[in-house]
Scaffold this active site. Structure first.
Site, PDB file in Angstrom:
ATOM      1  N   SER A  72       0.809  -1.160   0.115  1.00 46.67           N
ATOM      2  CA  SER A  72      -0.029  -0.004   0.239  1.00 46.67           C
ATOM      3  C   SER A  72       0.970   1.103   0.049  1.00 46.67           C
ATOM      4  O   SER A  72       1.895   1.043   0.288  1.00 46.67           O
ATOM      5  CB  SER A  72      -0.840   0.044   1.305  1.00 46.67           C
ATOM      6  OG  SER A  72      -1.533  -1.340   1.526  1.00 46.67           O
TER       7      SER A  72
HETATM    8  N1  SAH Z   1      -0.875  -4.728   4.000  1.00 50.08           N
HETATM    9  C1  SAH Z   1       0.069  -5.157   2.949  1.00 50.08           C
HETATM   10  C2  SAH Z   1      -0.649  -4.837   1.522  1.00 50.08           C
HETATM   11  C3  SAH Z   1      -1.689  -6.016   1.054  1.00 50.08           C
HETATM   12  S1  SAH Z   1      -2.095  -6.099  -0.285  1.00 50.08           S
HETATM   13  C4  SAH Z   1       1.328  -4.377   2.972  1.00 50.08           C
HETATM   14  O1  SAH Z   1       1.552  -3.567   3.992  1.00 50.08           O
HETATM   15  O2  SAH Z   1       2.350  -4.742   1.906  1.00 50.08           O
HETATM   16  C5  SAH Z   1      -3.512  -7.250   0.096  1.00 50.08           C
HETATM   17  C6  SAH Z   1      -3.101  -8.595   0.230  1.00 50.08           C
HETATM   18  O3  SAH Z   1      -4.291  -9.294   0.965  1.00 50.08           O
HETATM   19  C7  SAH Z   1      -2.425  -9.365  -0.891  1.00 50.08           C
HETATM   20  O4  SAH Z   1      -1.331 -10.038  -0.343  1.00 50.08           O
HETATM   21  C8  SAH Z   1      -3.593 -10.479  -0.830  1.00 50.08           C
HETATM   22  O5  SAH Z   1      -2.959 -11.616  -1.046  1.00 50.08           O
HETATM   23  C9  SAH Z   1      -4.266 -10.662   0.607  1.00 50.08           C
HETATM   24  N2  SAH Z   1      -5.524 -11.144   0.384  1.00 50.08           N
HETATM   25  C10 SAH Z   1      -6.537 -10.973  -0.279  1.00 50.08           C
HETATM   26  N3  SAH Z   1      -7.531 -11.751   0.005  1.00 50.08           N
HETATM   27  C11 SAH Z   1      -7.320 -12.559   1.391  1.00 50.08           C
HETATM   28  C12 SAH Z   1      -7.885 -13.250   2.187  1.00 50.08           C
HETATM   29  N4  SAH Z   1      -9.283 -13.869   2.032  1.00 50.08           N
HETATM   30  N5  SAH Z   1      -7.037 -13.634   3.150  1.00 50.08           N
HETATM   31  C13 SAH Z   1      -5.847 -13.212   3.554  1.00 50.08           C
HETATM   32  N6  SAH Z   1      -5.219 -12.717   2.815  1.00 50.08           N
HETATM   33  C14 SAH Z   1      -5.849 -12.158   1.387  1.00 50.08           C
END
Ligand code: SAH
Length: 224
Positions: A72
């Site tokens: 993000s």
């Molecule tokens: N917080 C992260 C950015 C996350 S991007 C950072 O600091 O880099 C969103 C993430 O959510 C992705 O890695 C994706 O794989 C995950 N995601 C999507 N659906 C999900 C689910 N049902 N359970 C766990 N993770 C999930």
């Protein structure tokens, strides 16, 4: 012709200047809480971005990471962290580990962080960075975070960093009374809103904070 060597200390000056610009950008976007800024100053975002994009790690923009996901935008990380109104004794669940950057920021502000991602590879890589940074209060797990983490529930705070169409019921149920959850809600390709949900003794209070754009929350474990 040979170029004169850089004067000693130049590298340090560049880093200091880069850090100052990074913090200035955060402040100008509304990240004003001293504790949050301090945590963001301590955690080097460059360690969470690999390859081609690593040199852009100190710019206020989202960047691609493995598995087609994104780290993000720093100002959004800061605003979400602020919106959580964290307390030092809190036990926090993060859904969407991604690069691990948000979890690392949280780890400086609370007692315990659980973070879960549906991509095992991202969890593995994030864990390696936590170890390198000697962060010992994060537990990273692979799984479907839309179901929460029943074994460790209830949580003081929950942060979701992928967008669902609606607030997942299991996450609402795993929030303590008085607890706060911050998450993006909306269609993945349309405008999403960042919302803050506070669990009251009698129900839930919803506040809409700002428009945001996140990758979608997808059910089930991924293949990698
Ligand atoms: N917080 C992260 C950015 C996350 S991007 C950072 O600091 O880099 C969103 C993430 O959510 C992705 O890695 C994706 O794989 C995950 N995601 C999507 N659906 C999900 C689910 N049902 N359970 C766990 N993770 C999930």
């Amino acid at each position: 012709m040979t170029r004169p060597a850089d004067p000693p200390g130049d590298e340090t000056n560049n880093n200091a200047e880069r850090k100052m610009r990074f913090l200035f950008a955060l402040r100008s976007k509304g990240v004003t809480e001293a504790r949050v800024l301090h945590a963001m100053e301590k955690v080097d975002r460059g360690l969470f971005v690999r390859g081609l994009f690593a040199e852009r790690a100190y710019e206020d923009m989202p960047l691609p990471i493995a598995c087609g996901q994104t780290i993000s935008q720093p100002s959004v990380v800061g605003l979400m962290t602020q919106a959580l109104r964290l307390q030092p004794r809190d036990k926090v669940l993060e859904v969407g580990t991604g690069s691990g950057y948000q979890a690392a920021i949280l780890s400086h502000l609370v007692r315990r962080v659980y973070t879960i991602d549906r991509h095992r590879r991202l969890v593995r890589e994030a864990e390696a960075v936590f170890q390198a940074l000697h962060i010992a209060n994060i537990t990273a797990l692979s799984g479907d975070g839309s179901r929460g983490l029943p074994d460790q529930a209830p949580f003081d705070r929950i942060i979701v960093t992928a967008a669902a169409e609606d607030t997942p019921g299991p996450l609402l149920a795993q929030l303590k009374i008085g607890g706060i959850m911050v998450l993006p809600v909306g269609q993945s390709d349309a405008v999403q809103s960042l919302i803050r949900v506070t669990r009251l003794a009698t129900g839930y209070d919803y506040e809409e904070l700002r428009p945001v754009r996140f990758v979608p929350l997808v059910e089930g474990l991924a293949n990698d």
